[in-house]
Design a protein around this motif. Structure first.
Motif, PDB file in Angstrom:
ATOM      1  N   PHE A 225       0.860  -1.170   0.000  1.00 23.57           N
ATOM      2  CA  PHE A 225       0.000   0.000   0.000  1.00 23.57           C
ATOM      3  C   PHE A 225       0.901   1.225   0.000  1.00 23.57           C
ATOM      4  CE2 PHE A 225      -2.810  -3.142   1.953  1.00 23.57           C
ATOM      5  CZ  PHE A 225      -4.016  -2.882   1.320  1.00 23.57           C
TER       6      PHE A 225
ATOM      7  N   VAL B 130      -6.560   2.046   5.515  1.00 21.66           N
ATOM      8  CA  VAL B 130      -5.856   0.873   4.978  1.00 21.66           C
ATOM      9  C   VAL B 130      -5.791  -0.231   6.028  1.00 21.66           C
ATOM     10  CG1 VAL B 130      -3.587   0.024   4.245  1.00 21.66           C
ATOM     11  CG2 VAL B 130      -4.552   2.091   3.213  1.00 21.66           C
TER      12      VAL B 130
ATOM     13  N   TRP C 164      -4.712   6.367  -1.071  1.00 18.80           N
ATOM     14  CA  TRP C 164      -3.891   5.155  -1.061  1.00 18.80           C
ATOM     15  C   TRP C 164      -4.159   4.344  -2.316  1.00 18.80           C
ATOM     16  CZ3 TRP C 164      -6.215   0.472  -1.527  1.00 18.80           C
ATOM     17  CH2 TRP C 164      -7.550   0.345  -1.109  1.00 18.80           C
TER      18      TRP C 164
ATOM     19  N   VAL D 186       2.595  -2.036   4.285  1.00 12.92           N
ATOM     20  CA  VAL D 186       2.058  -0.679   4.355  1.00 12.92           C
ATOM     21  C   VAL D 186       3.260   0.254   4.409  1.00 12.92           C
ATOM     22  CG1 VAL D 186       0.609   0.933   5.638  1.00 12.92           C
ATOM     23  CG2 VAL D 186      -0.007  -1.488   5.550  1.00 12.92           C
TER      24      VAL D 186
ATOM     25  N   LEU E 261      -3.015   0.184  -3.831  1.00 16.58           N
ATOM     26  CA  LEU E 261      -2.322  -1.080  -3.624  1.00 16.58           C
ATOM     27  C   LEU E 261      -1.645  -1.442  -4.931  1.00 16.58           C
ATOM     28  CD1 LEU E 261      -1.703  -3.595  -1.891  1.00 16.58           C
ATOM     29  CD2 LEU E 261      -3.892  -4.548  -2.674  1.00 16.58           C
TER      30      LEU E 261
END
Length: 158
Positions: free
Chosen positions: A6, A55, A28, A118, A30
């Protein structure tokens, strides 16, 4: 080998169809190990902390989300979206010519969510560049809605 992750983008906010250079929003997305976009958040957030919390919520609760594939009546292109408690939390990064391509890419997104890293911090995006088209417009204008699932009769709980 790098894995899916992410990433967070900081960019000028868009309000009433106009880019507002004075205001910022954080979004955000992915991405796969080869940097291909798998999906993104449906909305921007006022701060990095809010965006990161969204997220984390997605990662923690993705199994109970409802996934849907939808076709735009005007273009025939397919997109997907993921909802938690009736709120859209993720959308496809692009549209697809075929329903099976849309479903395949939704499955890739869902498979990547729980193990994706992340990334800390944000990347700045400037000069009005934004992520792809505005998928939210497709959802609002689409009158043909097909649930994602093996029987296409009900929404599939993921």
């Amino acid at each position: 080998m790098q894995q899916s992750r992410f990433v967070f983008l900081s960019m000028p906010a868009k309000s009433c169809g106009q880019v507002d250079e004075a205001a910022e929003e954080v979004l955000w997305m992915l991405v796969s190990p080869n940097n291909r976009q798998l999906g993104r958040g449906d909305e921007g957030y006022g701060t990095y902390a809010e965006c990161r919390a969204a997220v984390v919520r997605l990662r923690d609760e993705h199994r109970r989300a409802d996934a849907m594939a939808l076709a735009d009546e005007l273009t025939g292109q397919w997109v997907w979206r993921l909802e938690l408690d009736g709120e859209t939390v993720a959308v496809s990064s692009r549209s697809y010519l075929r329903a099976r391509e849309c479903s395949y890419n939704l499955e890739r997104f869902l498979a990547a969510v729980p193990q994706a890293d992340v990334v800390d911090g944000t990347r700045a995006v400037r000069k009005g560049q934004r992520l792809g088209g505005d998928v939210r417009t497709v959802f609002r204008s689409s009158s043909l809605r097909r649930p994602y699932g093996p029987d296409n009769g009900t929404r599939a709980a993921i």
